[in-house]
Design a protein around this motif. Structure first.
Motif, PDB file in Angstrom:
ATOM      1  N   TYR A  11     -13.596   9.558  -0.176  1.00  0.00           N
ATOM      2  CA  TYR A  11     -12.365  10.233  -0.622  1.00  0.00           C
ATOM      3  C   TYR A  11     -11.815  11.100   0.504  1.00  0.00           C
ATOM      4  O   TYR A  11     -12.570  11.787   1.193  1.00  0.00           O
ATOM      5  CB  TYR A  11     -12.636  11.165  -1.812  1.00  0.00           C
ATOM      6  N   SER A  12     -10.489  11.088   0.678  1.00  0.00           N
ATOM      7  CA  SER A  12      -9.827  12.047   1.564  1.00  0.00           C
ATOM      8  C   SER A  12      -9.723  13.364   0.790  1.00  0.00           C
ATOM      9  O   SER A  12      -9.986  13.401  -0.427  1.00  0.00           O
ATOM     10  CB  SER A  12      -8.425  11.559   1.934  1.00  0.00           C
ATOM     11  N   GLN A  13      -9.295  14.425   1.453  1.00  0.00           N
ATOM     12  CA  GLN A  13      -9.138  15.706   0.757  1.00  0.00           C
ATOM     13  C   GLN A  13      -8.101  15.589  -0.355  1.00  0.00           C
ATOM     14  O   GLN A  13      -8.322  16.076  -1.462  1.00  0.00           O
ATOM     15  CB  GLN A  13      -8.764  16.827   1.740  1.00  0.00           C
ATOM     16  N   ASP A  14      -6.979  14.916  -0.089  1.00  0.00           N
ATOM     17  CA  ASP A  14      -5.941  14.743  -1.113  1.00  0.00           C
ATOM     18  C   ASP A  14      -6.460  13.931  -2.295  1.00  0.00           C
ATOM     19  O   ASP A  14      -6.188  14.268  -3.455  1.00  0.00           O
ATOM     20  CB  ASP A  14      -4.700  14.060  -0.528  1.00  0.00           C
ATOM     21  N   GLU A  15      -7.215  12.882  -2.010  1.00  0.00           N
ATOM     22  CA  GLU A  15      -7.772  12.052  -3.077  1.00  0.00           C
ATOM     23  C   GLU A  15      -8.801  12.829  -3.907  1.00  0.00           C
ATOM     24  O   GLU A  15      -8.828  12.707  -5.133  1.00  0.00           O
ATOM     25  CB  GLU A  15      -8.426  10.793  -2.497  1.00  0.00           C
ATOM     26  N   LEU A  16      -9.608  13.638  -3.240  1.00  0.00           N
ATOM     27  CA  LEU A  16     -10.590  14.460  -3.939  1.00  0.00           C
ATOM     28  C   LEU A  16      -9.871  15.444  -4.864  1.00  0.00           C
ATOM     29  O   LEU A  16     -10.228  15.578  -6.040  1.00  0.00           O
ATOM     30  CB  LEU A  16     -11.472  15.212  -2.942  1.00  0.00           C
ATOM     31  N   GLU A  17      -8.853  16.106  -4.344  1.00  0.00           N
ATOM     32  CA  GLU A  17      -8.112  17.067  -5.155  1.00  0.00           C
ATOM     33  C   GLU A  17      -7.444  16.391  -6.353  1.00  0.00           C
ATOM     34  O   GLU A  17      -7.392  16.956  -7.446  1.00  0.00           O
ATOM     35  CB  GLU A  17      -7.099  17.811  -4.289  1.00  0.00           C
ATOM     36  N   LYS A  18      -6.967  15.168  -6.164  1.00  0.00           N
ATOM     37  CA  LYS A  18      -6.350  14.422  -7.273  1.00  0.00           C
ATOM     38  C   LYS A  18      -7.392  14.133  -8.356  1.00  0.00           C
ATOM     39  O   LYS A  18      -7.126  14.304  -9.549  1.00  0.00           O
ATOM     40  CB  LYS A  18      -5.742  13.117  -6.771  1.00  0.00           C
ATOM     41  N   GLN A  19      -8.589  13.713  -7.946  1.00  0.00           N
ATOM     42  CA  GLN A  19      -9.662  13.446  -8.914  1.00  0.00           C
ATOM     43  C   GLN A  19     -10.019  14.729  -9.677  1.00  0.00           C
ATOM     44  O   GLN A  19     -10.247  14.688 -10.887  1.00  0.00           O
ATOM     45  CB  GLN A  19     -10.900  12.884  -8.214  1.00  0.00           C
ATOM     46  N   PRO A  65     -13.293   5.421  -2.791  1.00  0.00           N
ATOM     47  CA  PRO A  65     -12.732   4.435  -1.860  1.00  0.00           C
ATOM     48  C   PRO A  65     -13.774   3.623  -1.097  1.00  0.00           C
ATOM     49  O   PRO A  65     -13.631   2.413  -0.932  1.00  0.00           O
ATOM     50  CB  PRO A  65     -11.910   5.290  -0.893  1.00  0.00           C
ATOM     51  N   HIS A  67     -16.658  13.810   1.052  1.00  0.00           N
ATOM     52  CA  HIS A  67     -15.874  12.823   1.826  1.00  0.00           C
ATOM     53  C   HIS A  67     -16.815  11.794   2.454  1.00  0.00           C
ATOM     54  O   HIS A  67     -16.556  10.590   2.395  1.00  0.00           O
ATOM     55  CB  HIS A  67     -15.074  13.497   2.950  1.00  0.00           C
ATOM     56  N   GLU A  83     -14.172   4.893  -8.716  1.00  0.00           N
ATOM     57  CA  GLU A  83     -12.924   4.902  -7.955  1.00  0.00           C
ATOM     58  C   GLU A  83     -13.099   5.363  -6.512  1.00  0.00           C
ATOM     59  O   GLU A  83     -12.120   5.442  -5.772  1.00  0.00           O
ATOM     60  CB  GLU A  83     -11.883   5.773  -8.679  1.00  0.00           C
TER      61      GLU A  83
END
Length: 116
Positions: free
Chosen positions: A42-50, A65, A37, A63
């Motif tokens: 990246y937020s936790q949700d964004e990291l998990e999405k990646q 942020p 982070h 990508e």
């Protein structure tokens, strides 16, 4: 010129190795995530999405942020190379991450790892 192999590797295939390296030394997945982070924005949700999308390292960093401007304070040797001397920008970002995870596994305090 062909891309370096690591650029096309999925970040999600290496991520568990970061966690294992940290946990072997008594550190946590949460600390690994905190480093990611801090470095990438990246937020936790964004990291998990990646991770779910299984993006490659190149996409993961493209990508991101907001790459932390303090990352240039990361100095030292990783894989036999000084991170501050790496000329290829993407490789330098990858090695910054490696260096931070290495510092975590070596027991360095989070405040120092995150250059506070």
């Amino acid at each position: 010129m062909a891309k370096h192999k690591i650029y096309t590797m999925s970040f999600s295939s290496v991520y568990p190795h970061y966690i294992k390296k940290a946990e072997r030394k008594g550190r946590t997945k949460e600390e690994v995530d905190e480093i990611i982070h801090w470095l990438t924005g990246y937020s936790q949700d964004e990291l998990e999405k990646q991770l779910d999308l299984q993006v490659d390292f190149e996409t993961f960093f493209e990508e991101a942020p907001k790459m932390n401007p303090s990352r240039t304070m990361i100095k030292g040797v990783i894989c036999g190379v000084r991170v501050e001397e790496i000329e290829e920008p993407l490789m330098q970002e990858i090695r910054y991450m490696d260096k931070l995870i290495d510092e975590l596994a070596r027991g360095k305090a989070m405040e120092k790892i995150l250059r506070r």
